[in-house]
Motif scaffolding. Structure first.
Motif, PDB file in Angstrom:
ATOM      1  N   GLU A  51     -37.437 -82.067 -32.024  1.00 21.73           N
ATOM      2  CA  GLU A  51     -36.582 -82.019 -33.207  1.00 21.73           C
ATOM      3  C   GLU A  51     -37.049 -83.017 -34.265  1.00 21.73           C
ATOM      4  O   GLU A  51     -36.961 -82.742 -35.468  1.00 21.73           O
ATOM      5  CB  GLU A  51     -35.130 -82.270 -32.815  1.00 21.73           C
ATOM      6  N   THR A  52     -37.569 -84.145 -33.828  1.00 22.76           N
ATOM      7  CA  THR A  52     -38.095 -85.139 -34.772  1.00 22.76           C
ATOM      8  C   THR A  52     -39.313 -84.576 -35.496  1.00 22.76           C
ATOM      9  O   THR A  52     -39.437 -84.704 -36.725  1.00 22.76           O
ATOM     10  CB  THR A  52     -38.453 -86.453 -34.045  1.00 22.76           C
ATOM     11  N   VAL A  53     -40.200 -83.950 -34.763  1.00 23.20           N
ATOM     12  CA  VAL A  53     -41.403 -83.367 -35.365  1.00 23.20           C
ATOM     13  C   VAL A  53     -41.035 -82.235 -36.320  1.00 23.20           C
ATOM     14  O   VAL A  53     -41.606 -82.127 -37.416  1.00 23.20           O
ATOM     15  CB  VAL A  53     -42.379 -82.890 -34.270  1.00 23.20           C
ATOM     16  N   ILE A  54     -40.091 -81.410 -35.938  1.00 24.08           N
ATOM     17  CA  ILE A  54     -39.656 -80.317 -36.818  1.00 24.08           C
ATOM     18  C   ILE A  54     -39.084 -80.878 -38.112  1.00 24.08           C
ATOM     19  O   ILE A  54     -39.392 -80.408 -39.204  1.00 24.08           O
ATOM     20  CB  ILE A  54     -38.643 -79.400 -36.107  1.00 24.08           C
ATOM     21  N   ALA A  55     -38.259 -81.912 -38.000  1.00 26.69           N
ATOM     22  CA  ALA A  55     -37.711 -82.549 -39.206  1.00 26.69           C
ATOM     23  C   ALA A  55     -38.835 -83.091 -40.080  1.00 26.69           C
ATOM     24  O   ALA A  55     -38.789 -82.994 -41.307  1.00 26.69           O
ATOM     25  CB  ALA A  55     -36.738 -83.662 -38.824  1.00 26.69           C
ATOM     26  N   GLY A  56     -39.868 -83.639 -39.440  1.00 22.57           N
ATOM     27  CA  GLY A  56     -41.015 -84.147 -40.194  1.00 22.57           C
ATOM     28  C   GLY A  56     -41.758 -83.041 -40.910  1.00 22.57           C
ATOM     29  O   GLY A  56     -42.213 -83.216 -42.049  1.00 22.57           O
ATOM     30  N   SER A  57     -41.868 -81.895 -40.259  1.00 20.76           N
ATOM     31  CA  SER A  57     -42.576 -80.769 -40.882  1.00 20.76           C
ATOM     32  C   SER A  57     -41.816 -80.248 -42.091  1.00 20.76           C
ATOM     33  O   SER A  57     -42.402 -79.626 -42.969  1.00 20.76           O
ATOM     34  CB  SER A  57     -42.801 -79.644 -39.870  1.00 20.76           C
TER      35      SER A  57
END
Length: 98
Positions: A51-57
């Motif tokens: 979820e952190t990576v998705i938010a970053g994307s």
């Protein structure tokens, strides 16, 4: 540095996690994770990392900070379950600093 920020809040949060682990109070989220063992806790770490990576994307800074907080929290629960004091992690990071 602001009060209750950075390392201070991590220390405070880890102490609360250890207390919940020792007492296992009914209705405690930490206690429910601990009851599920490392697999359940590890699953949450993986979920929150994703979820952190998705938010970053999505370049959503507010969501990145929220998801990163979830990730750090669950990682601290994972460390507590494994009997690893965060100081061991800080020491390892210090060894790697160049």
């Amino acid at each position: 540095m602001k009060p209750n920020s950075g390392p201070e809040i991590l220390d405070e949060l880890y102490a609360v996690i250890l207390q919940r682990q020792a007492e296992m109070p009914e209705g405690s989220y930490v206690a429910s994770l601990m009851e599920g063992g490392w697999r359940k806790i590890g699953q949450k770490v993986i979920e929150e990392a994703g979820e952190t990576v998705i938010a970053g994307s999505e370049s959503d800074r507010e969501r990145i900070s929220e998801e990163a907080a979830d990730l750090i929290f669950h990682l601290l629960v994972f460390l507590a379950d494994a009997g690893v004091d965060p100081e061991m992690v800080w020491a390892e990071l210090a060894k790697r600093r160049r």
